[in-house]
Design a protein around this motif. Structure first.
Motif, short mmCIF file in Angstrom:
data_model
loop_
_atom_site.label_atom_id
_atom_site.label_comp_id
_atom_site.label_asym_id
_atom_site.label_seq_id
_atom_site.Cartn_x
_atom_site.Cartn_y
_atom_site.Cartn_z
N ALA A 84 0.70 -1.27 -0.10
CA ALA A 84 -0.17 -0.11 -0.02
C ALA A 84 0.80 1.27 0.05
O ALA A 84 0.68 2.28 -0.79
CB ALA A 84 -0.92 -0.13 1.08
N PHE A 85 1.96 1.09 0.79
CA PHE A 85 2.82 2.19 0.76
C PHE A 85 3.36 2.77 -0.71
O PHE A 85 3.43 3.87 -0.93
CB PHE A 85 3.92 1.94 1.82
N VAL A 86 3.94 1.71 -1.40
CA VAL A 86 4.45 1.72 -2.78
C VAL A 86 3.39 2.33 -3.65
O VAL A 86 3.69 3.39 -4.49
CB VAL A 86 5.25 0.34 -3.28
N ALA A 87 2.26 1.76 -3.53
CA ALA A 87 1.05 2.23 -4.37
C ALA A 87 0.81 3.83 -4.14
O ALA A 87 0.57 4.43 -5.10
CB ALA A 87 -0.14 1.12 -4.26
N MET A 88 0.66 3.95 -2.84
CA MET A 88 0.50 5.48 -2.52
C MET A 88 1.39 6.50 -3.20
O MET A 88 1.09 7.32 -3.94
CB MET A 88 0.49 5.59 -1.00
N LEU A 89 2.67 6.22 -3.07
CA LEU A 89 3.65 6.87 -3.59
C LEU A 89 3.60 7.14 -5.10
O LEU A 89 3.69 8.09 -5.58
CB LEU A 89 5.15 6.61 -3.23
N VAL A 90 3.44 6.11 -5.89
CA VAL A 90 3.35 5.91 -7.23
C VAL A 90 2.27 6.74 -7.65
O VAL A 90 2.30 7.56 -8.55
CB VAL A 90 3.40 4.53 -7.84
N ALA A 133 -5.03 2.95 4.22
CA ALA A 133 -4.63 1.50 4.55
C ALA A 133 -3.20 1.62 5.18
O ALA A 133 -3.18 0.82 6.21
CB ALA A 133 -4.51 0.61 3.21
N VAL A 134 -2.36 2.35 4.82
CA VAL A 134 -1.06 2.46 5.22
C VAL A 134 -1.31 3.06 6.95
O VAL A 134 -0.60 2.39 7.91
CB VAL A 134 -0.18 3.46 4.69
N GLY A 135 -2.05 3.96 6.96
CA GLY A 135 -2.23 4.33 8.37
C GLY A 135 -2.99 3.32 9.56
O GLY A 135 -2.34 2.94 10.47
N ALA A 136 -3.73 2.63 8.64
CA ALA A 136 -4.80 1.57 9.70
C ALA A 136 -3.72 0.34 10.00
O ALA A 136 -3.67 -0.07 11.24
CB ALA A 136 -6.01 1.24 9.02
N ALA A 194 7.66 10.84 -5.00
CA ALA A 194 8.36 9.81 -5.49
C ALA A 194 9.82 9.60 -4.46
O ALA A 194 10.29 8.45 -4.51
CB ALA A 194 8.77 9.94 -7.09
N LEU A 195 10.04 10.75 -3.99
CA LEU A 195 11.25 10.56 -2.92
C LEU A 195 11.01 9.46 -2.00
O LEU A 195 12.17 9.09 -1.49
CB LEU A 195 11.58 11.86 -2.50
N GLY A 196 9.89 9.02 -1.65
CA GLY A 196 9.59 8.25 -0.61
C GLY A 196 9.90 6.87 -1.16
O GLY A 196 10.07 5.90 -0.13
N LEU A 197 10.15 6.58 -2.11
CA LEU A 197 10.61 5.40 -2.65
C LEU A 197 12.05 5.15 -2.33
O LEU A 197 12.39 3.84 -2.33
CB LEU A 197 10.45 5.13 -4.18
N ALA A 198 12.86 6.22 -2.22
CA ALA A 198 14.13 5.87 -1.69
C ALA A 198 14.14 5.15 -0.35
O ALA A 198 15.22 4.68 0.03
CB ALA A 198 14.93 7.25 -1.95
N PHE A 199 13.16 5.53 0.31
CA PHE A 199 12.96 4.85 2.03
C PHE A 199 12.68 3.51 1.74
O PHE A 199 12.82 2.98 2.96
CB PHE A 199 12.41 5.68 2.75
N TYR A 200 11.96 3.00 0.72
CA TYR A 200 11.42 1.77 0.92
C TYR A 200 12.42 0.59 1.12
O TYR A 200 12.25 -0.28 2.07
CB TYR A 200 10.74 1.41 -0.47
N PRO A 201 13.54 0.51 0.57
CA PRO A 201 14.54 -0.52 0.83
C PRO A 201 14.65 -0.63 2.40
O PRO A 201 14.79 -1.72 2.66
CB PRO A 201 15.66 -0.20 -0.24
N PHE A 202 15.07 0.57 2.61
CA PHE A 202 15.63 0.84 4.26
C PHE A 202 14.43 0.06 5.27
O PHE A 202 14.70 -0.76 6.07
CB PHE A 202 15.66 2.27 4.63
N VAL A 203 13.20 0.55 5.01
CA VAL A 203 12.21 0.09 5.65
C VAL A 203 11.78 -1.52 5.55
O VAL A 203 11.66 -2.37 6.49
CB VAL A 203 10.84 0.74 5.63
#
Length: 404
Positions: free
Chosen positions: A89-95, A122-125, A180-189
């Protein structure tokens, strides 16, 4: 630097506690940033895509309904695990939010922002459920308060960047593209986020309507009505706050912004104070007081006229509203069994969305007949009723959540 005692965690957090709070707060920051864009860029999008004010209002109403569809994603979280659905859901939201930057027409904008609302909700819940199931029970609400602060900080960052939209007729698109900058944090999380320790794949899939039909003395409908009523007041109060300060009181826009920022900054302490107090004293007393403070401060915003008094009212309202986040967030998660927790939390979020839509609709009708101040004051009765309903909900502080 040591925090003042009144905002310190009630017990010393473990490394596991710190990890889950940090990771979910990263997700929460980008959630807050993404969900704030549609309202913040409203006038710029209207001019760019040639949308009337009436049509834009209907468009945002459609977008809000995306939160209703998010129940299906939370249902997947109960069936297949929190982590996988949360990250997806996080990736879909950013895209979807970044793609809005190149939306060529109204239809595309509406579809993409509906997806953002659905996945962001959904991310929040799911993040809330992950926190409730992973944190030490003695600081569950405190951890949720930090997540709520991260969401608020993300929304505030989006607001601060709004002047970029003034650079040109299409400059608003850069604000969406920034997601789109949020995608850079995806691997870390993704590399560090573990599945909830309480999730067990169910032998029988959870039904979508399970929380609504559950008969085991869990007060779903009480909390749903409470959420609906509080949003019925808070949505129009927040929406028309700037109009009240500039249009009714006659403050210059920079002064009005300063009043709201000063009040909001001081009120922001409500997150940590509310979380700590909720873990020490209980969900019910903190939630009861927070709802009353939010209502009293909100009414003050629409009755007072002096800038200093308005800033104080904004601080009181903000403190109450922010203190509601950890106390109500923990309560929502602790009331339900693990097998249906994510679905139940999302249904309660839907109740809040419906309350916000109802409040805005009622406000639009009543303001024309009775005026802005009288309308908001009348709607504050919803906060009194909501606070009363808190007394009918069982106390859940420190409740041990069982695997399911």
């Amino acid at each position: 630097m040591k925090l003042p005692r009144f905002v310190q965690p009630p017990v010393t957090p473990t490394r596991s506690d710190i990890r889950i709070v940090v990771l979910t707060s990263i997700l929460g920051f980008f959630e807050g940033h993404a969900l704030a864009q549609a309202a913040n860029t409203l006038p710029f999008v209207r001019r760019s895509l040639d949308i009337t004010a009436a049509d834009m209002s209907q468009l945002l109403g459609i977008v809000r309904l995306g939160a209703v569809v998010a129940v299906l994603l939370s249902l997947l979280g109960d069936r297949r695990g929190r982590r996988r659905v949360l990250l997806g859901a996080f990736v879909a939201m950013l895209v979807a939010n970044a793609a809005t930057a190149i939306a060529p027409d109204v239809a595309t904008f509406t579809i993409l922002q509906t997806v953002v609302r659905m996945t962001g909700s959904a991310v929040g819940a799911l993040a809330l459920v992950m926190l409730a199931e992973s944190l030490t029970p003695a600081l569950r609400a405190y951890g949720i308060s930090i997540f709520g602060g991260a969401v608020s900080f993300g929304a505030g960052t989006a607001l601060v960047l709004i002047p970029i939209s003034d650079l040109g007729p299409e400059s608003w698109r850069f604000l969406y593209g920034a997601s789109a900058l949020g995608l850079a944090f995806y691997p870390f999380v993704a590399l560090r986020l573990r599945e909830s320790p309480l999730f067990v794949a169910p032998s029988e899939p959870t039904a979508l309507w399970s929380p609504l039909l559950d008969t085991q003395k869990r007060p779903f409908w009480i909390v749903a009505v409470l959420s609906f009523l509080s949003a019925t007041f808070s949505a129009p109060a927040a929406t028309f706050a700037m109009e009240r300060l500039v249009g009714d009181v006659g403050l210059r826009t920079p002064v009005a912004v300063g009043v709201l920022l000063a009040g909001g900054t001081l009120g922001g302490l409500g997150f940590l104070v509310g979380g700590r107090s909720s873990d020490l004293w209980g969900r019910r007393p903190v939630l009861f007081g927070a709802l009353l403070l939010a209502g009293v401060g909100g009414v003050g915003m629409f009755r007072l006229t002096e800038p200093a008094a308005l800033a104080a009212a904004a601080a009181i309202s903000g403190f109450g509203a922010f203190a509601t986040v950890p106390s109500l967030g923990a309560l929502r998660s602790e009331l339900f069994p693990t097998r249906m927790r994510a679905t139940a939390v999302m249904w309660l979020n839907v109740a809040g969305v419906l309350g916000a839509v109802t409040g805005l609709a009622a406000g639009s009708y009543l303001i024309g007949r009775f005026g802005l101040s009288t309308t908001i004051t009348a709607l504050a009765a919803c906060m009194l009723i909501a606070a009363g309903l808190v007394l009918a909900v069982p106390e859940t502080r420190g409740r041990i959540l069982e695997p399911g």
